[in-house]
Design a protein around this motif. Structure first.
Motif, PDB file in Angstrom:
ATOM      1  N   GLU A   3      61.712  99.081  46.339  1.00  0.00           N
ATOM      2  CA  GLU A   3      62.733  98.549  45.447  1.00  0.00           C
ATOM      3  C   GLU A   3      62.748  97.028  45.364  1.00  0.00           C
ATOM      4  OE1 GLU A   3      64.738 100.167  43.286  1.00  0.00           O
ATOM      5  OE2 GLU A   3      63.650 101.959  43.840  1.00  0.00           O
ATOM      6  N   THR A   4      62.022  96.330  46.223  1.00  0.00           N
ATOM      7  CA  THR A   4      62.099  94.872  46.184  1.00  0.00           C
ATOM      8  C   THR A   4      60.757  94.201  45.930  1.00  0.00           C
ATOM      9  OG1 THR A   4      61.835  94.751  48.581  1.00  0.00           O
ATOM     10  CG2 THR A   4      64.086  94.820  47.730  1.00  0.00           C
ATOM     11  N   HIS A   5      59.694  94.964  45.877  1.00  0.00           N
ATOM     12  CA  HIS A   5      58.371  94.364  45.692  1.00  0.00           C
ATOM     13  C   HIS A   5      57.595  95.101  44.611  1.00  0.00           C
ATOM     14  CE1 HIS A   5      59.515  92.682  49.522  1.00  0.00           C
ATOM     15  NE2 HIS A   5      58.498  91.865  49.471  1.00  0.00           N
ATOM     16  N   LEU A   6      56.686  94.368  43.997  1.00  0.00           N
ATOM     17  CA  LEU A   6      55.797  94.964  43.010  1.00  0.00           C
ATOM     18  C   LEU A   6      54.506  95.388  43.685  1.00  0.00           C
ATOM     19  CD1 LEU A   6      56.214  92.377  40.118  1.00  0.00           C
ATOM     20  CD2 LEU A   6      57.038  94.727  40.135  1.00  0.00           C
ATOM     21  N   ILE A   7      54.095  96.603  43.431  1.00  0.00           N
ATOM     22  CA  ILE A   7      52.812  97.045  43.949  1.00  0.00           C
ATOM     23  C   ILE A   7      51.728  96.533  42.997  1.00  0.00           C
ATOM     24  CG2 ILE A   7      53.786  99.036  45.138  1.00  0.00           C
ATOM     25  CD1 ILE A   7      52.754 100.795  42.851  1.00  0.00           C
ATOM     26  N   PRO A   8      50.501  96.371  43.480  1.00  0.00           N
ATOM     27  CA  PRO A   8      49.440  95.820  42.627  1.00  0.00           C
ATOM     28  C   PRO A   8      49.259  96.569  41.308  1.00  0.00           C
ATOM     29  CG  PRO A   8      48.723  95.830  44.903  1.00  0.00           C
ATOM     30  CD  PRO A   8      50.044  96.557  44.862  1.00  0.00           C
ATOM     31  N   ALA A   9      49.376  97.892  41.321  1.00  0.00           N
ATOM     32  CA  ALA A   9      49.214  98.658  40.075  1.00  0.00           C
ATOM     33  C   ALA A   9      50.277  98.268  39.060  1.00  0.00           C
ATOM     34  CB  ALA A   9      49.282 100.154  40.358  1.00  0.00           C
ATOM     35  N   ALA A  10      51.506  98.093  39.506  1.00  0.00           N
ATOM     36  CA  ALA A  10      52.589  97.704  38.598  1.00  0.00           C
ATOM     37  C   ALA A  10      52.368  96.293  38.085  1.00  0.00           C
ATOM     38  CB  ALA A  10      53.933  97.811  39.305  1.00  0.00           C
ATOM     39  N   LEU A  11      51.898  95.422  38.947  1.00  0.00           N
ATOM     40  CA  LEU A  11      51.648  94.040  38.548  1.00  0.00           C
ATOM     41  C   LEU A  11      50.544  93.975  37.481  1.00  0.00           C
ATOM     42  CD1 LEU A  11      52.734  91.258  39.170  1.00  0.00           C
ATOM     43  CD2 LEU A  11      51.015  91.043  40.948  1.00  0.00           C
ATOM     44  N   LEU A  74      63.300  97.970  37.614  1.00  0.00           N
ATOM     45  CA  LEU A  74      63.577  97.332  36.333  1.00  0.00           C
ATOM     46  C   LEU A  74      64.054  95.900  36.519  1.00  0.00           C
ATOM     47  CD1 LEU A  74      63.575  97.920  33.310  1.00  0.00           C
ATOM     48  CD2 LEU A  74      65.935  98.700  33.529  1.00  0.00           C
ATOM     49  N   SER A  75      64.739  95.640  37.626  1.00  0.00           N
ATOM     50  CA  SER A  75      65.254  94.286  37.895  1.00  0.00           C
ATOM     51  C   SER A  75      64.142  93.266  38.091  1.00  0.00           C
ATOM     52  CB  SER A  75      66.168  94.302  39.122  1.00  0.00           C
ATOM     53  OG  SER A  75      65.446  94.718  40.265  1.00  0.00           O
ATOM     54  N   LEU A  76      62.945  93.713  38.405  1.00  0.00           N
ATOM     55  CA  LEU A  76      61.781  92.828  38.488  1.00  0.00           C
ATOM     56  C   LEU A  76      60.915  92.924  37.233  1.00  0.00           C
ATOM     57  CD1 LEU A  76      60.574  93.307  42.174  1.00  0.00           C
ATOM     58  CD2 LEU A  76      61.536  91.246  41.167  1.00  0.00           C
ATOM     59  N   ALA A 108      60.305  77.157  26.150  1.00  0.00           N
ATOM     60  CA  ALA A 108      59.252  78.104  26.544  1.00  0.00           C
ATOM     61  C   ALA A 108      58.815  77.842  27.980  1.00  0.00           C
ATOM     62  CB  ALA A 108      58.062  78.000  25.590  1.00  0.00           C
ATOM     63  N   GLY A 109      58.728  76.575  28.355  1.00  0.00           N
ATOM     64  CA  GLY A 109      58.368  76.234  29.736  1.00  0.00           C
ATOM     65  C   GLY A 109      59.414  76.708  30.724  1.00  0.00           C
ATOM     66  N   LEU A 110      60.685  76.583  30.372  1.00  0.00           N
ATOM     67  CA  LEU A 110      61.763  77.053  31.253  1.00  0.00           C
ATOM     68  C   LEU A 110      61.736  78.574  31.394  1.00  0.00           C
ATOM     69  CD1 LEU A 110      64.681  74.728  30.128  1.00  0.00           C
ATOM     70  CD2 LEU A 110      63.470  74.676  32.328  1.00  0.00           C
ATOM     71  N   ILE A 111      61.464  79.253  30.292  1.00  0.00           N
ATOM     72  CA  ILE A 111      61.347  80.715  30.362  1.00  0.00           C
ATOM     73  C   ILE A 111      60.205  81.093  31.302  1.00  0.00           C
ATOM     74  CG2 ILE A 111      60.664  82.778  29.063  1.00  0.00           C
ATOM     75  CD1 ILE A 111      62.169  81.480  26.649  1.00  0.00           C
ATOM     76  N   PHE A 112      59.060  80.435  31.128  1.00  0.00           N
ATOM     77  CA  PHE A 112      57.913  80.737  31.981  1.00  0.00           C
ATOM     78  C   PHE A 112      58.240  80.461  33.451  1.00  0.00           C
ATOM     79  CE2 PHE A 112      53.858  79.840  34.045  1.00  0.00           C
ATOM     80  CZ  PHE A 112      53.200  81.028  33.772  1.00  0.00           C
ATOM     81  N   ALA A 113      58.936  79.357  33.716  1.00  0.00           N
ATOM     82  CA  ALA A 113      59.321  79.035  35.099  1.00  0.00           C
ATOM     83  C   ALA A 113      60.246  80.111  35.660  1.00  0.00           C
ATOM     84  CB  ALA A 113      59.981  77.664  35.155  1.00  0.00           C
ATOM     85  N   GLY A 114      61.179  80.588  34.853  1.00  0.00           N
ATOM     86  CA  GLY A 114      62.078  81.648  35.305  1.00  0.00           C
ATOM     87  C   GLY A 114      61.336  82.940  35.595  1.00  0.00           C
ATOM     88  N   VAL A 115      60.415  83.288  34.722  1.00  0.00           N
ATOM     89  CA  VAL A 115      59.603  84.487  34.938  1.00  0.00           C
ATOM     90  C   VAL A 115      58.787  84.346  36.217  1.00  0.00           C
ATOM     91  CG1 VAL A 115      57.643  85.806  34.021  1.00  0.00           C
ATOM     92  CG2 VAL A 115      59.525  85.152  32.514  1.00  0.00           C
ATOM     93  N   LEU A 116      58.228  83.166  36.430  1.00  0.00           N
ATOM     94  CA  LEU A 116      57.450  82.916  37.641  1.00  0.00           C
ATOM     95  C   LEU A 116      58.321  83.099  38.884  1.00  0.00           C
ATOM     96  CD1 LEU A 116      54.624  82.077  38.571  1.00  0.00           C
ATOM     97  CD2 LEU A 116      55.390  79.707  38.481  1.00  0.00           C
ATOM     98  N   CYS A 117      59.536  82.583  38.858  1.00  0.00           N
ATOM     99  CA  CYS A 117      60.456  82.729  39.995  1.00  0.00           C
ATOM    100  C   CYS A 117      60.771  84.201  40.277  1.00  0.00           C
ATOM    101  CB  CYS A 117      61.760  81.967  39.750  1.00  0.00           C
ATOM    102  SG  CYS A 117      61.591  80.183  39.854  1.00  0.00           S
ATOM    103  N   VAL A 118      61.073  84.962  39.218  1.00  0.00           N
ATOM    104  CA  VAL A 118      61.361  86.371  39.388  1.00  0.00           C
ATOM    105  C   VAL A 118      60.118  87.117  39.885  1.00  0.00           C
ATOM    106  CG1 VAL A 118      61.937  88.526  38.172  1.00  0.00           C
ATOM    107  CG2 VAL A 118      63.222  86.434  37.691  1.00  0.00           C
ATOM    108  N   GLY A 119      58.979  86.828  39.272  1.00  0.00           N
ATOM    109  CA  GLY A 119      57.734  87.497  39.671  1.00  0.00           C
ATOM    110  C   GLY A 119      57.365  87.229  41.117  1.00  0.00           C
ATOM    111  N   LEU A 120      57.491  85.974  41.524  1.00  0.00           N
ATOM    112  CA  LEU A 120      57.150  85.630  42.913  1.00  0.00           C
ATOM    113  C   LEU A 120      58.095  86.268  43.907  1.00  0.00           C
ATOM    114  CD1 LEU A 120      56.105  81.879  42.539  1.00  0.00           C
ATOM    115  CD2 LEU A 120      54.624  83.861  42.943  1.00  0.00           C
ATOM    116  N   SER A 121      59.336  86.512  43.500  1.00  0.00           N
ATOM    117  CA  SER A 121      60.285  87.157  44.410  1.00  0.00           C
ATOM    118  C   SER A 121      59.901  88.604  44.676  1.00  0.00           C
ATOM    119  CB  SER A 121      61.705  87.083  43.854  1.00  0.00           C
ATOM    120  OG  SER A 121      61.856  87.992  42.769  1.00  0.00           O
ATOM    121  N   GLY A 122      59.107  89.190  43.776  1.00  0.00           N
ATOM    122  CA  GLY A 122      58.707  90.570  43.940  1.00  0.00           C
ATOM    123  C   GLY A 122      57.365  90.755  44.622  1.00  0.00           C
ATOM    124  N   LEU A 123      56.725  89.666  45.035  1.00  0.00           N
ATOM    125  CA  LEU A 123      55.426  89.792  45.700  1.00  0.00           C
ATOM    126  C   LEU A 123      55.581  89.963  47.192  1.00  0.00           C
ATOM    127  CD1 LEU A 123      53.318  87.196  43.720  1.00  0.00           C
ATOM    128  CD2 LEU A 123      53.404  89.652  43.444  1.00  0.00           C
TER     129      LEU A 123
END
Length: 123
Positions: A3-11, A74-76, A108-123
């Motif tokens: 529930e808190t991490h992305l598996i490689p297949a999902a990524l 879904l939260s990630l 667009a840069g701020l959106i990308f930064a936000g996505v990066l923050c969310v994505g990294l939290s799931g690794l």
């Protein structure tokens, strides 16, 4: 499902979904532009190969998205999918030679930064 991490297949599926959505939107825009060059009648739009490429990508992406949802919370997944709010305008800028104001580029840069923050939290 973790529930808190992305598996490689999902990524990998998520990366595919972002890329497919980006290409899909660029294909729709290019197909619509080509149709307007010939009068813009709905039948002209329907005959554009790029429109059909977009439709095909939408079908494949929808299947991939369901597979993502089977493997990731879904939260990630959903915040990462919003990377398309940055990649589509960037594609328009680079491939379609559209213009973006400095404020649009910053957004667009701020959106990308936000996505990066969310994505990294799931690794």
């Amino acid at each position: 499902m973790n529930e808190t991490h992305l598996i490689p297949a999902a990524l990998g599926l998520l990366a595919f979904c972002v890329a497919a959505e980006t290409v899909q939107q660029l294909a729709f825009k290019s197909g619509a532009d080509r149709a307007s060059d010939h009068g813009g009648h709905p039948a002209r739009v329907a005959l554009q190969p790029l429109i059909w490429l977009g439709v095909g990508l939408w079908v494949v992406e929808s299947i991939a998205w369901v597979l993502v949802l089977q493997r990731a919370p879904l939260s990630l997944a959903y915040p990462i999918m919003t990377a398309t709010y940055a990649t589509v305008p960037l594609g328009g800028l680079i491939l379609l030679r559209e213009r973006m104001s400095a404020r649009q580029r910053l957004g667009a840069g701020l959106i990308f930064a936000g996505v990066l923050c969310v994505g990294l939290s799931g690794l």
